[in-house]
Scaffold this motif. Structure first.
Motif, mmCIF file in Angstrom:
data_model
loop_
_atom_site.group_PDB
_atom_site.id
_atom_site.type_symbol
_atom_site.label_atom_id
_atom_site.label_comp_id
_atom_site.label_asym_id
_atom_site.label_seq_id
_atom_site.Cartn_x
_atom_site.Cartn_y
_atom_site.Cartn_z
ATOM 1 N N GLY A 27 0.818 -1.202 0.000
ATOM 2 C CA GLY A 27 0.000 0.000 0.000
ATOM 3 C C GLY A 27 0.852 1.253 0.000
ATOM 4 N N ARG A 28 0.202 2.376 0.259
ATOM 5 C CA ARG A 28 0.884 3.664 0.217
ATOM 6 C C ARG A 28 1.923 3.767 1.324
ATOM 7 N N ILE A 29 3.107 4.308 0.988
ATOM 8 C CA ILE A 29 4.167 4.522 1.982
ATOM 9 C C ILE A 29 3.984 5.900 2.580
ATOM 10 N N ARG A 30 3.815 5.975 3.872
ATOM 11 C CA ARG A 30 3.648 7.263 4.532
ATOM 12 C C ARG A 30 5.000 7.983 4.614
ATOM 13 N N PRO A 31 4.968 9.341 4.697
ATOM 14 C CA PRO A 31 6.214 10.111 4.680
ATOM 15 C C PRO A 31 7.239 9.659 5.709
ATOM 16 N N HIS A 32 6.773 9.297 6.926
ATOM 17 C CA HIS A 32 7.731 8.942 7.970
ATOM 18 C C HIS A 32 8.388 7.583 7.730
ATOM 19 N N HIS A 51 -9.539 27.058 17.738
ATOM 20 C CA HIS A 51 -9.519 27.053 16.280
ATOM 21 C C HIS A 51 -8.782 25.871 15.664
ATOM 22 N N ASP A 52 -7.851 25.280 16.364
ATOM 23 C CA ASP A 52 -7.116 24.173 15.756
ATOM 24 C C ASP A 52 -6.416 23.340 16.828
ATOM 25 N N ILE A 53 -5.720 22.314 16.381
ATOM 26 C CA ILE A 53 -4.994 21.384 17.252
ATOM 27 C C ILE A 53 -3.521 21.449 16.880
ATOM 28 N N VAL A 54 -2.646 21.232 17.842
ATOM 29 C CA VAL A 54 -1.229 21.041 17.550
ATOM 30 C C VAL A 54 -1.043 19.564 17.222
ATOM 31 N N TYR A 55 -0.572 19.262 16.025
ATOM 32 C CA TYR A 55 -0.502 17.873 15.559
ATOM 33 C C TYR A 55 0.830 17.202 15.892
ATOM 34 N N SER A 56 1.905 17.963 15.904
ATOM 35 C CA SER A 56 3.202 17.395 16.279
ATOM 36 C C SER A 56 3.146 16.984 17.747
ATOM 37 N N GLY A 57 3.409 15.720 18.013
ATOM 38 C CA GLY A 57 3.391 15.241 19.386
ATOM 39 C C GLY A 57 2.005 14.942 19.924
ATOM 40 N N ILE A 58 1.012 14.899 19.060
ATOM 41 C CA ILE A 58 -0.357 14.631 19.499
ATOM 42 C C ILE A 58 -0.415 13.284 20.226
ATOM 43 N N TYR A 105 -12.830 11.135 10.886
ATOM 44 C CA TYR A 105 -12.150 11.970 11.877
ATOM 45 C C TYR A 105 -10.638 11.776 11.783
ATOM 46 N N ASN A 106 -10.220 10.544 11.564
ATOM 47 C CA ASN A 106 -8.793 10.280 11.366
ATOM 48 C C ASN A 106 -8.300 10.955 10.092
ATOM 49 N N ASP A 107 -9.109 10.894 9.034
ATOM 50 C CA ASP A 107 -8.758 11.572 7.785
ATOM 51 C C ASP A 107 -8.565 13.065 8.022
ATOM 52 N N ALA A 108 -9.424 13.641 8.876
ATOM 53 C CA ALA A 108 -9.347 15.070 9.171
ATOM 54 C C ALA A 108 -8.017 15.418 9.837
ATOM 55 N N ILE A 109 -7.581 14.580 10.769
ATOM 56 C CA ILE A 109 -6.297 14.819 11.446
ATOM 57 C C ILE A 109 -5.143 14.704 10.456
ATOM 58 N N GLN A 125 -1.589 20.022 6.040
ATOM 59 C CA GLN A 125 -1.788 21.437 5.729
ATOM 60 C C GLN A 125 -0.937 22.322 6.633
ATOM 61 N N ARG A 126 -0.773 21.920 7.901
ATOM 62 C CA ARG A 126 0.017 22.689 8.861
ATOM 63 C C ARG A 126 1.509 22.359 8.791
ATOM 64 N N LYS A 127 1.848 21.389 7.901
ATOM 65 C CA LYS A 127 3.239 20.938 7.764
ATOM 66 C C LYS A 127 3.798 20.455 9.108
ATOM 67 N N GLN A 128 2.972 19.716 9.827
ATOM 68 C CA GLN A 128 3.387 19.118 11.097
ATOM 69 C C GLN A 128 3.412 17.605 10.941
ATOM 70 N N ARG A 129 4.411 16.954 11.536
ATOM 71 C CA ARG A 129 4.566 15.510 11.430
ATOM 72 C C ARG A 129 3.944 14.829 12.644
ATOM 73 N N LEU A 130 3.076 13.882 12.403
ATOM 74 C CA LEU A 130 2.473 13.119 13.480
ATOM 75 C C LEU A 130 3.456 12.072 14.001
ATOM 76 N N PRO A 131 3.344 11.681 15.272
ATOM 77 C CA PRO A 131 4.233 10.643 15.808
ATOM 78 C C PRO A 131 3.967 9.288 15.140
ATOM 79 N N THR A 132 5.009 8.459 15.043
ATOM 80 C CA THR A 132 4.844 7.113 14.500
ATOM 81 C C THR A 132 3.810 6.339 15.305
ATOM 82 N N GLU A 133 3.794 6.558 16.622
ATOM 83 C CA GLU A 133 2.845 5.873 17.490
ATOM 84 C C GLU A 133 1.407 6.162 17.071
#
Length: 241
Positions: free
Chosen positions: A7-12, A79-86, A115-119, A125-133
Motif C-alpha cells: 500500500g501507500r508509503i507514509r512520509p515517515h 480554532h485548531d490542534i497542535v498535531y506534532s506530538g499529538i 475523523y482520522n482523515d481530518a487529522i 496542511q500545517r506541515k506538522q509531522r504526526l508521531p509514529t505511534e
C-alpha cells in the motif's frame, strides 16, 4: 524502516535524507509562481470535503476542551490542534465517546475513519509531522472498530440511517410527482441516479460531454469520482431503456 504491509508509503516511512541542507533554502520563489502553486494545491480536495474535515477537527478540540485544562499540550485554542506530538490516547478517547449514538447504537466505521482523515489532512496542511505511534495505534484501533461494527450490524445495533438507500417505492413516488408537476429536472436527475447507481453529487455535475451513444444504450462517463479525484480510472456507466 521495514514496511509491514503493501500500500501507500507514509512520509515517515520513506527512505529520506534530512541531514543535508536543502539547496537554495534561503532563496524566495517569485510571488506569481507561489500563487500558481497555491492555486494547484487548493484542488487537493473539494471545498465541501475541506469544510467537513475542519468541522470534525472542531468536534475533537471542543471535546478535549471540556475534559482537560487550558494547558493541555496538544490544545492551543478554539480554532485548531497542535498535531506534532499529538497524544493518540486522547484521540481514541474521543472516538470512544463519538462511536455511541444517542439512540444507543454504534456509528458506522466510516464516521470514525473520517475523523482520522481530518487529522491526517490538517497535519499535512500545517506541515506538522504526526508521531509514529499515532499511525500504529490508530491503524490498530480502526481495524478493531471495523470488526466491532460488523458484530453490531449482526446484532441490529449499527446505526445505518446516515446512509439509508432510497427504496424503489420512494423512487416511483418521486417519478410520479416529477411528471405530474412537469419538473423535468427532477425526473432526469432521478432516472440517472437510479441507472448509474450513483451518489447525487456525481449526477449533479454531469454535462453533455459526459454522455455518448453505445450500440443499444447511452454511455455515461464521470469526470471524476470520490475515490478517483484525478479521473484517471473512471469507468463507463451503461444506461439501457
Amino acid at each position: 524502516m521495514a514496511r509491514g504491509r503493501g500500500g501507500r508509503i507514509r512520509p515517515h516511512k520513506r527512505d529520506t535524507d534530512d541531514g543535508i541542507d536543502i539547496i537554495g533554502a534561503a532563496l524566495e520563489v517569485q510571488a506569481g509562481h507561489r500563487e500558481t502553486v497555491r492555486e494547484t494545491e487548493r484542488r487537493d480536495k473539494e471545498i465541501a470535503t475541506k469544510k467537513n474535515l475542519r468541522n470534525r477537527i472542531k468536534h475533537m478540540y471542543e471535546f478535549w476542551h471540556q475534559l482537560a485544562d487550558q494547558d493541555l499540550i496538544f490544545h492551543t485554542n478554539m480554532h485548531d490542534i497542535v498535531y506534532s506530538g499529538i497524544n493518540v490516547k486522547f484521540v481514541k478517547s474521543f472516538f470512544a465517546h463519538k462511536k455511541k449514538k444517542e439512540n444507543g447504537k454504534i456509528c458506522s466505521h466510516v464516521q470514525l475513519r473520517k475523523y482520522n482523515d481530518a487529522i491526517l489532512y490538517a497535519a499535512r496542511q500545517r506541515k506538522q509531522r504526526l508521531p509514529t505511534e499515532y499511525y500504529e495505534e490508530m491503524e490498530k484501533f480502526l481495524e478493531a472498530f471495523k470488526k466491532e461494527t460488523a458484530q453490531a450490524k449482526k446484532n441490529g445495533m449499527l446505526d445505518e440511517q446516515e446512509a439509508d438507500p432510497i427504496s424503489w417505492t420512494m423512487f416511483n413516488l418521486i417519478f410520479e410527482w416529477a411528471l405530474q408537476s412537469k419538473n423535468i429536472y427532477v425526473w432526469v436527475f432521478s432516472i440517472l441516479q437510479w441507472n448509474c447507481m450513483a451518489r447525487s453529487i456525481n449526477i449533479s455535475v454531469l454535462c453533455l460531454h459526459n454522455f455518448r451513444c453505445g450500440e443499444d444504450n447511452i454511455i455515461c462517463t464521470y469526470d471524476k469520482t470520490k475515490s478517483d479525484q484525478s479521473g484517471e480510472s473512471v469507468g463507463d456507466k451503461h444506461i439501457f431503456a
